[in-house]
Motif scaffolding. Structure first.
Motif, mmCIF file in Angstrom:
data_model
loop_
_atom_site.group_PDB
_atom_site.id
_atom_site.type_symbol
_atom_site.label_atom_id
_atom_site.label_comp_id
_atom_site.label_asym_id
_atom_site.label_seq_id
_atom_site.Cartn_x
_atom_site.Cartn_y
_atom_site.Cartn_z
ATOM 1 N N PRO A 146 0.834 -1.215 0.000
ATOM 2 C CA PRO A 146 0.000 0.000 0.000
ATOM 3 C C PRO A 146 0.859 1.253 0.000
ATOM 4 O O PRO A 146 2.034 1.226 0.393
ATOM 5 N N ARG A 147 0.283 2.345 -0.453
ATOM 6 C CA ARG A 147 0.991 3.617 -0.416
ATOM 7 C C ARG A 147 1.181 4.020 1.030
ATOM 8 O O ARG A 147 0.221 4.109 1.799
ATOM 9 N N SER A 148 2.420 4.245 1.443
ATOM 10 C CA SER A 148 2.715 4.600 2.824
ATOM 11 C C SER A 148 3.995 5.414 2.878
ATOM 12 O O SER A 148 4.992 5.064 2.255
ATOM 13 N N TYR A 149 3.947 6.506 3.640
ATOM 14 C CA TYR A 149 5.132 7.327 3.850
ATOM 15 C C TYR A 149 5.700 7.120 5.249
ATOM 16 O O TYR A 149 6.585 7.842 5.677
ATOM 17 N N ASP A 150 5.168 6.110 5.959
ATOM 18 C CA ASP A 150 5.631 5.841 7.314
ATOM 19 C C ASP A 150 6.703 4.750 7.355
ATOM 20 O O ASP A 150 7.255 4.480 8.420
ATOM 21 N N ARG A 151 6.976 4.109 6.217
ATOM 22 C CA ARG A 151 7.912 2.983 6.211
ATOM 23 C C ARG A 151 9.298 3.356 5.710
ATOM 24 O O ARG A 151 10.119 2.486 5.443
ATOM 25 N N GLY A 152 9.527 4.637 5.552
ATOM 26 C CA GLY A 152 10.865 5.080 5.180
ATOM 27 C C GLY A 152 11.041 5.301 3.690
ATOM 28 O O GLY A 152 10.227 4.890 2.867
ATOM 29 N N VAL A 153 12.168 5.952 3.380
ATOM 30 C CA VAL A 153 12.465 6.316 2.002
ATOM 31 C C VAL A 153 12.704 5.080 1.142
ATOM 32 O O VAL A 153 12.300 5.015 -0.013
ATOM 33 N N GLY A 154 13.374 4.087 1.714
ATOM 34 C CA GLY A 154 13.658 2.869 0.956
ATOM 35 C C GLY A 154 12.397 2.198 0.458
ATOM 36 O O GLY A 154 12.342 1.707 -0.674
ATOM 37 N N TYR A 155 11.357 2.168 1.294
ATOM 38 C CA TYR A 155 10.087 1.565 0.903
ATOM 39 C C TYR A 155 9.446 2.361 -0.233
ATOM 40 O O TYR A 155 8.914 1.776 -1.187
ATOM 41 N N ILE A 156 9.504 3.693 -0.141
ATOM 42 C CA ILE A 156 8.903 4.542 -1.166
ATOM 43 C C ILE A 156 9.578 4.312 -2.512
ATOM 44 O O ILE A 156 8.917 4.151 -3.541
ATOM 45 N N ILE A 157 10.917 4.295 -2.513
ATOM 46 C CA ILE A 157 11.656 4.103 -3.763
ATOM 47 C C ILE A 157 11.388 2.710 -4.334
ATOM 48 O O ILE A 157 11.189 2.545 -5.544
ATOM 49 N N SER A 158 11.374 1.710 -3.463
ATOM 50 C CA SER A 158 11.107 0.343 -3.913
ATOM 51 C C SER A 158 9.693 0.234 -4.493
ATOM 52 O O SER A 158 9.492 -0.404 -5.533
#
Length: 315
Positions: A90-102
């Motif tokens: 799911p779209r989430s900005y709470d899991r860190g930058v690495g998750y967003i880029i991945s």
């Protein structure tokens, strides 16, 4: 239909609209804006270079470009659904930058072939009557895929450059918070070990044994980390103010079982277990996370599969 039902219908519609409006927070609005600009860039590039035989059309070319834009937006929506419910990202900005880029990378990997397929089908059903070469075929799909992949790569570079400063700031802030949480954990007294049953274990001395007669006796608080080396494990610990290294013929699973009663000893990588009480600082960026150890200053890697677990433990 009764008058009561006619009266209630606008109320239901208004409630649905209110719920939808409340969901459209700033994050969703920015995501929609990014998708809109990306699709507009794709259509602009297609309008300039006129692939798919667009050069033979007159005013109808604008209609086709508008349809391709709509297909791009629909593909983005469909890709979001696939990521959320199939890939479980799911779209989430709470899991860190690495998750967003991945997640963004996976979005491109799914969306690029999907929008290429939709455009290729549109070429076949809406554009092949004038341009015979738009008939559905593998070569046409590959041609469309190459064009869209190049545009996706260019769009991805643009957004990565645009948000580079935001990513860097987020990485620094995330690392700072993780180090603060680490210090709190180290100072909270949680290194007084807790057994599986929840009772405090006052015995701080532990003996680690291998499959042969070798064993290592140490204070649990003096353990720095354990590393898998082939058929052996390397136990690094403090002893009389010095750092000692012992080799045991054992597996990491055996070490995990022996240390499972000590929550400060965690598996952070396929080949590493660390004592969080002996971590000097956390070094993190979009590519990797590392735990820098006291006394040795060794940088222990944290695998991507264990990053989220470690953040939950620190949080």
């Amino acid at each position: 239909m009764s008058g009561g039902n006619n009266y209630q219908l606008p109320i239901v519609n208004y409630q649905l609209f209110t719920i939808f409006a409340n969901c459209m927070n700033n994050t969703h609005k920015e995501t929609i804006r990014i998708r809109f600009v990306s699709c507009a860039f794709m259509v602009l590039a297609i309008a300039i270079f006129k692939p798919f035989g667009l050069g033979v059309w007159q005013w109808q070319a604008y209609v086709h470009l508008l349809a391709i834009f709509a297909l791009g937006m629909f593909s983005c929506f469909l890709t979001e659904v696939i990521l959320r419910f199939v890939v479980r990202m799911p779209r989430s900005y709470d899991r860190g930058v690495g998750y967003i880029i991945s997640r963004n990378l996976r979005f491109q990997c799914i969306n690029t072939p999907l929008v290429s397929l939709l455009i290729c089908l549109y070429r076949h059903f809406a554009m092949s009557d004038v341009v015979e070469g738009n008939k559905l075929s593998l070569s046409n799909y590959l041609e469309t895929l190459v064009i869209i992949a190049f545009l996706s790569f260019a769009i991805g570079l643009y957004w990565r450059f645009k948000f580079r400063s935001r990513y860097l700031a987020a990485e620094l802030e995330e690392t700072r918070l993780l180090n603060e949480q680490l210090k709190k954990l180290q100072n909270s007294g949680q290194d007084s070990q807790i057994t599986e049953e929840g009772s405090t274990n006052q015995v701080s001395q532990i003996i680690l044994e291998g499959t042969t007669n070798e064993h290592v006796s140490l204070e649990i608080s003096d353990l720095l980390y354990i590393e898998a080396v082939g058929n052996y494990v390397k136990v690094v610990n403090k002893h009389d103010g010095e750092v000692k290294t012992n080799m045991l013929r054992a597996t990491m699973k055996q070490m995990e079982d022996a240390l499972q009663a000590y929550p400060m000893i965690v598996r952070c990588h396929r080949a590493f277990m660390v004592n969080l009480g002996q971590v000097e600082q956390i070094s993190s960026n979009s590519r990797a996370m590392q735990l820098v150890m006291h006394h040795t200053h060794d940088a222990i890697p944290v695998s991507r599969s264990n990053v989220h677990k470690l953040k939950e433990l620190l949080g």
